[in-house]
Scaffold this motif. Structure first.
Motif, short mmCIF file in Angstrom:
data_model
loop_
_atom_site.label_atom_id
_atom_site.label_comp_id
_atom_site.label_asym_id
_atom_site.label_seq_id
_atom_site.Cartn_x
_atom_site.Cartn_y
_atom_site.Cartn_z
N LEU A 148 -10.91 -2.07 -9.33
CA LEU A 148 -10.22 -1.61 -8.11
C LEU A 148 -9.85 -2.81 -7.23
CD1 LEU A 148 -12.30 1.59 -7.27
CD2 LEU A 148 -9.84 1.51 -7.74
N TYR A 149 -10.81 -3.72 -7.07
CA TYR A 149 -10.51 -4.92 -6.29
C TYR A 149 -9.34 -5.70 -6.91
CZ TYR A 149 -14.60 -4.88 -3.17
OH TYR A 149 -15.52 -4.59 -2.19
N LEU A 150 -9.40 -5.87 -8.24
CA LEU A 150 -8.34 -6.62 -8.92
C LEU A 150 -7.01 -5.89 -8.79
CD1 LEU A 150 -10.25 -7.75 -12.16
CD2 LEU A 150 -9.80 -9.08 -10.08
N GLY A 151 -7.05 -4.55 -8.84
CA GLY A 151 -5.83 -3.76 -8.68
C GLY A 151 -5.22 -3.94 -7.30
N VAL A 152 -6.06 -3.94 -6.29
CA VAL A 152 -5.58 -4.15 -4.91
C VAL A 152 -4.94 -5.53 -4.78
CG1 VAL A 152 -6.33 -4.49 -2.52
CG2 VAL A 152 -7.16 -2.53 -3.82
N MET A 153 -5.60 -6.55 -5.34
CA MET A 153 -5.06 -7.91 -5.25
C MET A 153 -3.74 -8.03 -6.01
SD MET A 153 -8.72 -9.82 -5.86
CE MET A 153 -8.02 -11.43 -6.17
N ALA A 154 -3.68 -7.42 -7.20
CA ALA A 154 -2.45 -7.50 -8.00
C ALA A 154 -1.31 -6.77 -7.31
CB ALA A 154 -2.71 -6.90 -9.39
N LEU A 155 -1.59 -5.61 -6.74
CA LEU A 155 -0.55 -4.84 -6.05
C LEU A 155 -0.04 -5.60 -4.83
CD1 LEU A 155 1.07 -2.22 -5.91
CD2 LEU A 155 -0.83 -1.19 -4.62
N HIS A 156 -0.94 -6.23 -4.11
CA HIS A 156 -0.52 -6.99 -2.93
C HIS A 156 0.36 -8.17 -3.32
CE1 HIS A 156 -0.68 -8.23 1.23
NE2 HIS A 156 -1.57 -7.30 1.51
N SER A 157 0.00 -8.80 -4.44
CA SER A 157 0.79 -9.96 -4.89
C SER A 157 2.16 -9.55 -5.41
CB SER A 157 0.03 -10.70 -6.00
OG SER A 157 -1.21 -11.16 -5.52
N ALA A 158 2.26 -8.31 -5.90
CA ALA A 158 3.51 -7.86 -6.50
C ALA A 158 4.55 -7.44 -5.46
CB ALA A 158 3.24 -6.70 -7.46
N ILE A 159 4.13 -7.20 -4.23
CA ILE A 159 5.04 -6.73 -3.18
C ILE A 159 5.23 -7.86 -2.17
CG2 ILE A 159 5.44 -4.99 -1.40
CD1 ILE A 159 3.57 -3.14 -2.97
N GLU A 160 6.48 -8.27 -1.97
CA GLU A 160 6.74 -9.42 -1.09
C GLU A 160 6.57 -9.08 0.38
OE1 GLU A 160 10.47 -11.19 -1.88
OE2 GLU A 160 10.00 -11.71 -3.97
N ASN A 161 7.03 -7.88 0.78
CA ASN A 161 6.94 -7.52 2.19
C ASN A 161 5.49 -7.23 2.58
OD1 ASN A 161 6.93 -5.19 4.38
ND2 ASN A 161 8.81 -6.37 4.64
N ASP A 162 4.99 -7.94 3.59
CA ASP A 162 3.58 -7.80 3.97
C ASP A 162 3.23 -6.38 4.42
OD1 ASP A 162 2.81 -10.40 3.43
OD2 ASP A 162 3.45 -11.14 5.38
N THR A 163 4.12 -5.75 5.17
CA THR A 163 3.83 -4.41 5.68
C THR A 163 3.77 -3.39 4.55
OG1 THR A 163 4.94 -4.96 7.76
CG2 THR A 163 4.59 -2.62 7.28
N THR A 164 4.75 -3.45 3.67
CA THR A 164 4.77 -2.52 2.52
C THR A 164 3.56 -2.76 1.61
OG1 THR A 164 7.19 -2.56 2.59
CG2 THR A 164 6.17 -1.67 0.62
N ALA A 165 3.24 -4.03 1.40
CA ALA A 165 2.08 -4.36 0.56
C ALA A 165 0.80 -3.82 1.18
CB ALA A 165 1.99 -5.87 0.38
N ALA A 166 0.67 -3.97 2.49
CA ALA A 166 -0.55 -3.49 3.17
C ALA A 166 -0.66 -1.97 3.06
CB ALA A 166 -0.53 -3.92 4.63
N GLN A 167 0.46 -1.27 3.23
CA GLN A 167 0.43 0.20 3.15
C GLN A 167 0.09 0.67 1.73
OE1 GLN A 167 4.35 1.13 4.60
NE2 GLN A 167 3.71 1.12 6.75
N SER A 168 0.68 0.04 0.75
CA SER A 168 0.44 0.45 -0.64
C SER A 168 -1.01 0.19 -1.05
CB SER A 168 1.39 -0.31 -1.58
OG SER A 168 2.74 -0.07 -1.22
N THR A 169 -1.51 -0.99 -0.71
CA THR A 169 -2.89 -1.32 -1.09
C THR A 169 -3.90 -0.49 -0.30
OG1 THR A 169 -2.83 -3.17 0.48
CG2 THR A 169 -2.37 -3.67 -1.83
#
Length: 255
Positions: A148-169
């Motif tokens: 789960l931790y690795l998934g959160v990190m990978a998802l955050h890295s895959a999304i460039e926009n900080d706000t969208t990345a934060a919401q998705s993770t």
């Protein structure tokens, strides 16, 4: 008017102050020295106490001493995940940038702690169970926590926009929150090789004081070290995101 004023003040002042990256950067700068010294003293003292003065276990001998790293890292890995999910929820609900930054800072720290808990558990499991790994309920749920931790990190890295990345993770972290009670109660819900919890807030420890007191020192030391690591990562993230703000530019010029 009085009623509206009361409605706005139902939350403590510090909660609103946390929304300010500059205030958060300043307060963490003041807290860092104290937590650093505390973490160093507790971890150093706890390690010496655990290795040199705590008695050996009557069944496991000296191999049980890995408990002084394994238990704190396992407890903290779960606490870190709950903190990450809570920060993500605050970011989703109140659109608080600092909460998003805290959630992002938690992920690699939690992954490191989960990996440390799994590695030390495997080292402990070999002399105790005769195997490095078994698909035990507690071990499997801890492995899921690492994923789960690795998934959160990978998802955050895959999304460039900080706000969208934060919401998705944040959504992923909240969904994964269901794994935390599974980890905690897995030794009670299923037949498992893993021993019951070493520490329970509501019960007296089963170990003698000369064994659980150094463990308690190590647990507190791990939390202080985590606080230091989190504040350092958070301050770095604040500077990165607020690099165009006047206060960060003034801070850079002053140095």
């Amino acid at each position: 008017m009085a009623k509206n004023k009361t409605d706005k003040n139902w939350m403590p002042r510090w909660f609103y102050q946390l929304a300010s990256p500059r205030w958060c950067y300043d307060i963490t700068g003041k807290l860092l020295p104290a937590f650093s010294v505390l973490a160093l003293l507790l971890l150093l003292g706890g390690t010496v106490w655990a290795l040199l003065f705590a008695p050996a276990d009557y069944q496991q001998g000296n191999s049980f001493r890995i408990i002084y790293i394994h238990v704190p890292s396992a407890i903290l890995a779960q606490s870190c995940y709950m903190m990450m999910a809570l920060a993500g929820a605050i970011g989703l609900i109140w659109k608080m940038k600092v909460a998003d930054m805290v959630a992002k800072a938690c992920a690699p720290l939690g992954a490191s702690l989960a990996l440390l808990a799994l590695a030390t558990g495997a080292i402990w499991g070999k002399p105790t169970w005769g195997s490095w790994w078994v698909w035990d309920a507690r071990l499997t749920s801890m492995l899921i926590l690492l994923f789960l931790y690795l998934g959160v990190m990978a998802l955050h890295s895959a999304i460039e926009n900080d706000t969208t990345a934060a919401q998705s993770t944040a959504v992923l972290a909240l969904v994964g929150l269901v794994n935390i009670p599974i980890i905690k109660y897995s030794v009670e819900w299923w037949n498992t090789l893993h021993q019951p919890a070493t520490f329970k807030l509501t019960e007296k420890p089963t170990m003698p004081p000369e064994m659980w007191l150094p463990l308690l020192v190590m647990v507190v030391g791990f939390y202080c070290f985590f606080a230091v690591s989190l504040m350092l990562r958070l301050r770095h993230e604040i500077l990165r995101r607020e690099r165009r703000s006047s206060w960060v530019q003034a801070l850079v010029e002053s140095r």
